[in-house]
Write an enzyme that holds these catalytic residues in place. Structure first.
Site, PDB file in Angstrom:
ATOM      1  N   GLY A 155       0.814  -1.208   0.000  1.00 23.75           N
ATOM      2  CA  GLY A 155       0.000   0.000   0.000  1.00 23.75           C
ATOM      3  C   GLY A 155       0.849   1.260   0.000  1.00 23.75           C
ATOM      4  O   GLY A 155       0.522   2.248  -0.684  1.00 23.75           O
ATOM      5  N   ASP A 156       1.951   1.248   0.752  1.00 23.07           N
ATOM      6  CA  ASP A 156       2.865   2.394   0.775  1.00 23.07           C
ATOM      7  C   ASP A 156       3.483   2.591  -0.606  1.00 23.07           C
ATOM      8  O   ASP A 156       3.663   3.721  -1.068  1.00 23.07           O
ATOM      9  CB  ASP A 156       3.966   2.174   1.807  1.00 23.07           C
TER      10      ASP A 156
END
Length: 301
Positions: A250-251
């Site tokens: 997600g990052d």
């Protein structure tokens, strides 16, 4: 300039073994060390994509020194606050078929040290981007995101918030440029069960009504959907590959999206964000430029 904040950086100590016997002495087959935290992960992938950023946050003790040295050796620019006591956490991740994690708590952060972070953030200028990612650690006030955004809301700074639940909800009145829930987090936010793409877009728009400008919904194997502030809906199918690691995906998507916005438009940002997130999911650690580029064929690097 893009600034990322990691309140509680960590050394991730990954131990791989064929089996785990509780109460017995176990031997590892392979070990890895990663320097991380959600904001640092964003800065790391931005660096791979050729986009400069500054990683902010708190580090303490010998582990904090190792984190700072490790990320700087990778080429990241940092401006960490060095805490007077304690040590930055070590997260132990045991991979033995299933994954077992023991995450550290992290050091105590005093009010004066919080103020030191505020002073650094006050140097941000119009046009800068600030990424706030992750939960609020128990060593900080629960309204930490709100306190930061309130100090900066009178400036033309793009806020990116990757958080969940009440933490996310409290930031929406500050009109964040980007929020990135996954499907389950979007469902939890509105206490609903989303069945169709139309419902997904509907609730992303509801999040916009509460203040978010752009809502990027990650869908795992189904790709991602972006509901943008220009009223358009963009879809990206998932890239093909073998799932190895969900940590940091997600990052990486946030980093790819921001890199794409600097190099193109919303469609470019969504494609590059999805490619970066997928590349990390297919890698042992955070994705390299080459791994991202292999998925995202057009050359933007």
């Amino acid at each position: 300039m893009i600034y990322t904040v990691t309140f509680n950086p960590a050394i991730d100590y990954v131990v791989r073994t064929s089996s785990l016997q509780i109460g017995e002495t176990n031997r590892s087959e392979k070990e890895e060390i990663y320097y991380g935290g959600k904001g640092i992960n964003v800065s790391w992938v931005l660096n791979e994509l050729g986009i400069p950023s500054v990683a902010l946050g708190f580090v303490a003790g010998f582990t904090g020194a190792a984190i700072e040295q490790g990320v700087r050796a990778a080429g990241l620019q940092t401006d960490f606050i060095h805490l007077e006591s304690g040590f930055s956490r070590i997260n132990v991740k045991i991979k033995a078929g299933e994954e077992t994690e023991i995450n550290g708590r992290g050091p105590h952060i005093s009010e004066s040290e919080i103020e030191a972070l505020t002073e650094k953030l006050n140097r941000l200028e119009d046009g800068d981007t600030l990424v706030l990612a992750g939960s609020i650690p128990p060593t900080l006030p629960s309204d930490m995101y709100e306190r930061i955004l309130a100090c900066l809301e009178d400036r033309k700074i793009r806020f990116v918030v990757d958080a969940t639940g009440d933490v996310l909800r409290a930031t929406l009145r500050f009109r964040p440029f980007l929020v990135k829930p996954n499907k389950r987090e979007l469902e939890d936010f509105f206490a609903v069960k989303i069945q169709t793409r139309e419902e997904l877009v509907q609730y992303a728009r509801k999040m916009q009504e509460e203040g978010a400008r752009n809502v990027l919904v990650s869908l795992g194997e189904e790709g991602a959907i972006l509901v943008s502030e220009n009223g358009e809906v963009y879809s990206q199918t998932a890239y093909e590959g073998k799932l190895c690691n969900s940590v940091g995906a997600g990052d990486s998507m946030v980093a790819g999206f921001l890199a794409g916005m600097q190099k193109g438009d919303y469609e470019t940002a969504l494609r590059l964000g999805t490619a970066a997130g997928s590349a990390t999911a297919f890698a042992e650690g955070l994705a390299s430029k080459e791994e991202i580029e292999a998925l995202y064929a057009p050359v933007f690097f």
